[in-house]
Design an enzyme around this catalytic site. Structure first.
Site, PDB file in Angstrom:
ATOM      1  CE  LYS A 113      -6.089   1.842  -0.585  1.00 42.98           C
ATOM      2  NZ  LYS A 113      -6.732   1.764   0.706  1.00 42.98           N
ATOM      3  CE  LYS A 123      -3.638   2.419   2.462  1.00 41.36           C
ATOM      4  NZ  LYS A 123      -4.688   2.333   3.482  1.00 41.36           N
TER       5      LYS A 123
END
Ligand code: PBG
Length: 324
Positions: free
Chosen positions: A249, A196
């Protein structure tokens, strides 16, 4: 001209193109993120996410029923915590009567087959808007992990099928797995946000949950967009610690990472097509600069082609309608 190979033969008609398509999108590839609010009959459009809403539980349950009928098999829950419940411990995150816990129970009761995933991170509950506990201006790792374990157990207890830690603390996947095992939740899965990045594209999401960091940024825990090898390291560590699914992400600006991670792990890879990616397509389409439906399908197909087995996307409902 004499040509030995003519690639255009396989692109000549819709029939042959459908036959040789290498990537196919199915509604069950898609995970629908849902923003949940307190109250009744509350439907609030997110200003920076046109046509996306934060709903109270009654409307959320109806939405889940609709998604199920469209072939969507999974939802990812986020709640908007009331300001007066926010603090620096995250305690509201494991309140058995908290909005998240009530939402899990209501959704599982209404549509038991729907696979319910829950966001695990302290930011919606944090008075500082950070994903962890703050001490002397620092986001402290180990106390935060203890909080995330309690939060995960409480989601499992409420009936979540899978918890999705999005906080990027070190060691949280192993700790959560151990916590679930020791408390009798060995059937609860973990989808780890493994790679992330500290991305500017989360802006609209933070509007939706009122969760923007109050000071500083998230660069001491979320990853530097410049890094690639580090994503593989994080994903391998999370698999080792017990993640059932690993996530990359954001999505579109990180498709090289999606492919690297896909090639490195032996678990499904999910990709989060995030709020800023949604907002960009909506904004350009509103200006008449791109065709929205085509942009949605091209984006999702590209993410799958890059190696995303599952895609969390605010376009889930629209896409399911387009492909069914
Ligand atoms: C919270 C969380 C964020 C997103 C998912 N979980 C925001 C953040 O880390 O600041 C972003 C999702 C999106 O932008 O669509 N830990």
């Amino acid at each position: 001209m004499y040509l030995q190979r003519r690639p255009r033969i396989l692109r000549a008609t819709p029939a042959i193109r459908a036959m040789v398509a290498e990537t196919r999108l199915r509604p069950s590839d898609l995970i629908a993120p849902l923003f949940i609010d307190e109250g009744e009959g509350v439907v609030t459009e997110i200003a920076s996410m046109p046509n996306y809403y934060r709903r109270s539980l009654d409307g959320t349950v109806r939405e889940v029923e609709e998604l199920w009928k469209l072939g969507i098999r999974s939802v990812l829950l986020f709640i908007k915590c009331k300001d007066e419940l926010k603090d620096n411990t995250g305690a509201e995150a494991w309140n058995p009567e908290g909005l998240m816990q009530r939402s899990i129970r209501a959704i599982k009761q209404a549509v038991p087959e729907m696979y319910v995933m829950t966001d695990v991170a302290l930011d919606p509950y944090s008075s500082f808007g950070h994903d962890g506990i703050v001490e002397n201006g620092e986001i402290v790792n180990d106390p935060t992990v203890e909080a995330l374990v309690q939060m995960s157990i409480s989601h499992a207890e409420a009936g979540a099928d899978m918890v999705a830690p999005s906080d990027m603390m070190d060691g949280r996947i192993g700790a959560i797995r151990e916590g679930l095992e020791h408390n009798g939740y060995s059937k609860t899965g973990i989808m780890a946000y493994s790679a992330k990045y500290a991305s500017c594209f989360y802006g609209p999401f933070r509007d939706a949950l009122d969760s923007a960091p109050g000071f500083g940024d998230k660069k001491t825990y979320q990853m530097d967009p410049a890094n690639r090898t580090e994503a593989v390291k994080e994903a391998l560590m999370d698999v080792e610690e017990g993640a059932d699914i690993v996530m990359v992400k954001p999505g579109l600006p990180y498709l090289d990472i999606v492919r690297d991670v896909k090639n490195a792990v032996d678990v499904p890879v999910s990709v989060y097509n995030i709020s800023g990616e949604y907002a960009m397509i909506k904004a350009a389409a509103k200006m008449g600069w791109i065709n929205e439906e085509k942009a949605i399908l091209e984006t999702l197909t590209s993410i799958k082609r890059a190696g995303g087995d599952l895609i969390a996307t605010y376009f889930a409902k629209e896409a399911a309608k387009l492909i069914s």
